[in-house]
Enzyme design. Structure first.
Site, PDB file in Angstrom:
ATOM      1  N   PRO A 274       0.817  -1.211   0.000  1.00  0.00           N
ATOM      2  CG  PRO A 274       0.152  -0.863   2.222  1.00  0.00           C
ATOM      3  CD  PRO A 274       0.874  -1.850   1.326  1.00  0.00           C
ATOM      4  CE1 TYR A 316      -1.251  10.261 -13.229  1.00  0.00           C
ATOM      5  CE2 TYR A 316      -1.062  11.642 -11.283  1.00  0.00           C
ATOM      6  CZ  TYR A 316      -0.539  10.673 -12.119  1.00  0.00           C
ATOM      7  OH  TYR A 316       0.674  10.118 -11.833  1.00  0.00           O
ATOM      8  CB  CYS A 342       4.710  30.229 -18.307  1.00  0.00           C
ATOM      9  SG  CYS A 342       5.394  31.529 -17.304  1.00  0.00           S
ATOM     10  CD  GLU A 343       3.566  24.217 -19.440  1.00  0.00           C
ATOM     11  OE1 GLU A 343       2.640  23.811 -20.183  1.00  0.00           O
ATOM     12  OE2 GLU A 343       4.765  24.025 -19.670  1.00  0.00           O
TER      13      GLU A 343
HETATM   14  N1  LLP Z   1       3.267  -1.403  -5.966  1.00  0.00           N
HETATM   15  C1  LLP Z   1       3.641  -1.079  -7.209  1.00  0.00           C
HETATM   16  C2  LLP Z   1       4.429  -2.033  -7.998  1.00  0.00           C
HETATM   17  C3  LLP Z   1       3.293   0.173  -7.738  1.00  0.00           C
HETATM   18  O1  LLP Z   1       3.670   0.487  -8.974  1.00  0.00           O
HETATM   19  C4  LLP Z   1       2.528   1.080  -6.959  1.00  0.00           C
HETATM   20  C5  LLP Z   1       2.149   2.388  -7.493  1.00  0.00           C
HETATM   21  C6  LLP Z   1       2.176   0.696  -5.649  1.00  0.00           C
HETATM   22  C7  LLP Z   1       2.544  -0.560  -5.194  1.00  0.00           C
HETATM   23  C8  LLP Z   1       1.403   1.597  -4.730  1.00  0.00           C
HETATM   24  O2  LLP Z   1       0.141   1.880  -5.197  1.00  0.00           O
HETATM   25  P1  LLP Z   1      -0.896   2.702  -4.292  1.00  0.00           P
HETATM   26  O3  LLP Z   1      -1.230   1.831  -3.089  1.00  0.00           O
HETATM   27  O4  LLP Z   1      -0.260   3.946  -3.882  1.00  0.00           O
HETATM   28  O5  LLP Z   1      -2.062   2.914  -5.181  1.00  0.00           O
HETATM   29  N2  LLP Z   1       1.240   9.080  -9.437  1.00  0.00           N
HETATM   30  C9  LLP Z   1      -0.054   8.444  -9.456  1.00  0.00           C
HETATM   31  C10 LLP Z   1      -0.037   7.068  -8.849  1.00  0.00           C
HETATM   32  C11 LLP Z   1       0.990   6.144  -9.468  1.00  0.00           C
HETATM   33  C12 LLP Z   1       1.031   4.797  -8.825  1.00  0.00           C
HETATM   34  C13 LLP Z   1       2.242   4.051  -9.271  1.00  0.00           C
HETATM   35  N3  LLP Z   1       2.394   2.765  -8.674  1.00  0.00           N
HETATM   36  C14 LLP Z   1      -1.056   9.375  -8.788  1.00  0.00           C
HETATM   37  O6  LLP Z   1      -0.682  10.466  -8.372  1.00  0.00           O
HETATM   38  O7  LLP Z   1      -2.236   9.055  -8.706  1.00  0.00           O
END
Ligand code: LLP
Length: 418
Positions: A274, A316, A342-343
């Site tokens: 997580p 996003y 500036c975007e």
């Molecule tokens: N494990 C792996 C292999 C991952 O690639 C990720 C996230 C996680 C665990 C953790 O996922 P979470 O529990 O946080 O959902 N920048 C994006 C989110 C990118 C997630 C990338 N991988 C945002 O701001 O929504």
């Protein structure tokens, strides 16, 4: 659930008035609540207490070493994706035997570093990577514990940029190649298959994609056990969503119950990775109103934070709630909240009903604890903001504000251009 609340008309983090921190470090600033992080971790951990499990906090969500260290105190391991994240996890004191290494493009140097550090397992994402892992393990005369990351081809019904387990995504290995790859790995005495892995995406707000992914993993697990593999770890990744606006993600207990139901017959340690659910709602980005202005169509609130500090809305179209630091307003208006960059995509909110703020007022951009500071940049030569961790009635500056000198320090002008 978090500990950012109004008391006597002003916003507090736990027992510290936000304005006190602002007087000390200025704006923009990220502020995190230790109590919220602890609470989220403990609730998540307790949900899985009926099954053999290991929580590997996904460091990419918020990789400040103070935050990782706080989670280490609670017993967390780490999911890492680079040498940099490994270094951070080790520096924070995470037990290497609780570290899993994911990522599609681990370099030979990163693999060597992690092998020498004796991490728990490599989540391997391609057959060529497996070959490289075998070669490096042989060179170091070390057994490389690994799981293959399976691409289960499941749509997690989330933003396309954060869906990672669908067929056309770059992540993992297609199911049809997996068994052969494990068999092949058996020929190399330096490769040690100890698990299987999947991660299907992020900000997932329903249970069914997780259950589908797990049932695929279970089928493969059983096939491998029948073939004589002695697997120990079943890693189902991260991805549980949080409330930004009006989403209704499953509670950790509901998520855990579904996983336990599907996974309990396997003699496996379930690994969970997580990220967002632990730190997302435990952080805010506080910014100052620089100016307001209007045209025929719109009213703008221009703040001193920008997309370089928090890119999620620009990247996003993510929604982040925005609230004033002082609860003193009687009038409301519909505005765009924008930064100085500036975007046109440099915005935090569009057509949002907000209290009628003035120049010099402070706003808190909520749910910025995950994928906030870690995705920041220096675009427009803007120094990145500081990070502050509040714990009850104390606060700690866990990363200081960058200076313009810091930004220039890596650059040189060749003599020819002087
Ligand atoms: N494990 C792996 C292999 C991952 O690639 C990720 C996230 C996680 C665990 C953790 O996922 P979470 O529990 O946080 O959902 N920048 C994006 C989110 C990118 C997630 C990338 N991988 C945002 O701001 O929504």
């Amino acid at each position: 659930m978090h500990y950012f609340e109004y008391k006597n008309g002003e916003l507090y983090c736990e027992e510290v008035p936000i304005k006190k921190i602002l007087e000390d470090v200025g704006t923009p600033v990220y502020i995190y609540s230790a109590k919220t992080i602890r609470r989220h971790y403990k609730v998540f951990e307790k949900s899985f207490s009926n099954i053999d499990h290991l929580i590997c906090y996904s460091v990419k969500a918020n990789s400040n070493i103070a935050i990782i260290s706080l989670l280490k105190q609670l017993g967390s391991g780490a999911d890492i994706v680079s040498a940099g994240e490994l270094k951070r996890a080790l520096k924070a004191g995470i037990d290497p035997k609780k570290i899993v290494f994911s990522g599609v493009g681990k370099t030979p140097e990163e693999i060597e570093f992690a092998l020498r550090a004796d991490i728990l397992m490599f989540n391997v994402e391609s057959l060529e990577e497996l070959e490289t892992l075998g070669e490096i393990a042989k060179k170091l005369e070390k057994k490389a514990p690994f799981a293959l990351r399976i691409n289960p081809d499941i749509d997690p019904q989330t933003h396309p940029y954060i869906a990672t387990g669908i067929k056309r995504s770059k992540f993992g290995i297609p199911e049809e190649f997996v068994i052969e790859a494990y068999k092949k790995a058996k020929e190399n005495p330096y490769l040690y298959p100890i698990g299987i892995d999947a991660h299907i995406g992020s900000q997932i707000t329903s249970i069914s994609p997780f259950v589908s992914a797990l049932s695929r993993l279970k089928r493969i697990w059983e096939e491998l056990i029948n073939l004589g593999f002695e697997l120990k770890y079943l890693d189902i990744g991260g991805g549980l969503g949080i409330v930004y606006k009006n989403e209704e993600p499953p509670l950790p207990q509901e998520y855990a119950d579904a996983i336990i139901k599907e996974g309990k017959d396997l003699k496996a340690t379930i690994i969970l990775e997580p990220g967002r659910v632990i730190v997302g709602n435990a952080g805010i980005l506080v910014t100052k109103v620089l100016y307001t202005k209007e045209n025929i169509l719109k009213k703008f609130v221009i703040v001193d934070a920008a997309m370089n500090d928090l890119i999620r809305p620009a990247f996003y179209q993510a929604y982040h709630k925005i609230i004033p630091v002082e609860e003193k307003y009687e009038e409301f208006e519909v505005v765009d909240v924008v930064g100085p960059i500036c975007e046109s995509s440099d915005f935090f909110a569009k057509e949002r009903k907000l209290p009628k703020v003035k120049k010099g007022d402070f706003l808190a951009i909520m749910s910025a604890g995950a994928y906030g500071f870690v995705m920041s940049s220096n675009y427009n030569s803007r120094p990145r903001p500081p990070e502050v961790l509040v714990d009850e009635d104390k606060y700690y500056i866990i990363r200081k504000r960058e200076t313009i000198e810091d930004l220039l320090a890596f650059e040189t002008i060749p003599a020819k251009y002087l």
